[in-house]
Design a protein around this motif. Structure first.
Motif, short mmCIF file in Angstrom:
data_model
loop_
_atom_site.label_atom_id
_atom_site.label_comp_id
_atom_site.label_asym_id
_atom_site.label_seq_id
_atom_site.Cartn_x
_atom_site.Cartn_y
_atom_site.Cartn_z
N LEU A 3 0.86 -1.15 -0.04
CA LEU A 3 -0.10 0.05 -0.12
C LEU A 3 0.92 1.23 0.07
N VAL A 84 -2.80 5.67 -1.37
CA VAL A 84 -3.71 5.62 -0.13
C VAL A 84 -3.51 6.94 0.56
N TYR A 90 -6.66 2.74 4.81
CA TYR A 90 -5.60 1.91 5.09
C TYR A 90 -6.24 0.96 5.75
N LEU A 104 2.71 -0.87 4.46
CA LEU A 104 2.50 0.51 3.91
C LEU A 104 3.96 0.93 3.57
N LEU A 143 -0.33 8.41 8.30
CA LEU A 143 0.06 7.52 7.47
C LEU A 143 1.57 7.02 7.65
#
Length: 166
Positions: A3, A84, A90, A104, A143
């Motif tokens: 991601l 994302v 997420y 991620l 994030l």
């Protein structure tokens, strides 16, 4: 499943292509899906239109958005998801991993480089500032803090790819 998160014009799509080139798999993109919806509504493909449509979709139907992005990769083992931008997106993607490990990666690039890239897209200074200050950029620090790997979107992708364990 990789991601990829990061701010506007950080190099997310470039990094996604590099991941696919090195490890194989299938790439899907939030930007592509949002662009399709924006065009279907007769709106222009300007970044501000895309941000507004994406913001509304994330707020009103995030599960539908994730499903739309993930449809082309149903059953694929190696998947790279580009774009994302929100913590709850997420988390939804983590739940949709279907037995795959979700990694991620946050692509971070100096603000000056991002500004030059946006201007290169034809953005005037006020438009560039509006894009960079848009609410879709707001959750990116969270994030970044959550990311399994942070890479420099202006640096060598070879080094970053060697740090990616998938």
């Amino acid at each position: 499943m990789v991601l990829i998160a990061g701010p506007a014009r950080a190099g997310k799509s470039t990094f996604a292509r590099e991941v696919i080139g090195r490890f194989g798999g299938v790439q899907v993109s939030f930007g592509h899906v949002i662009r399709q919806r924006t065009m279907a509504r007769g709106l222009g493909a300007e970044r501000t239109s895309l941000q507004e449509v994406g913001e509304q979709w994330v707020a009103n139907a995030p599960e539908e958005l994730c499903d739309e992005v993930m449809v082309p990769v149903s059953g694929c083992r190696r998947v790279v998801v580009d774009g994302v931008r929100h913590m709850h997106i997420y988390r939804l993607l983590q739940r949709r991993a279907e037995g795959r490990v979700a990694v991620l990666v946050f692509v971070d690039t100096a603000i000056g480089i991002r500004r030059v890239r946006l201007q290169g897209d034809g953005g005037e200074d006020t438009e560039v500032e509006a894009i960079m200050a848009h609410s879709t950029e707001g959750e990116l620090p969270f994030l970044r803090d959550t990311a399994d790997l942070v890479v420099d979107g202006a640096g060598s992708t070879a080094e970053a790819l060697s740090d990616l364990a998938i």
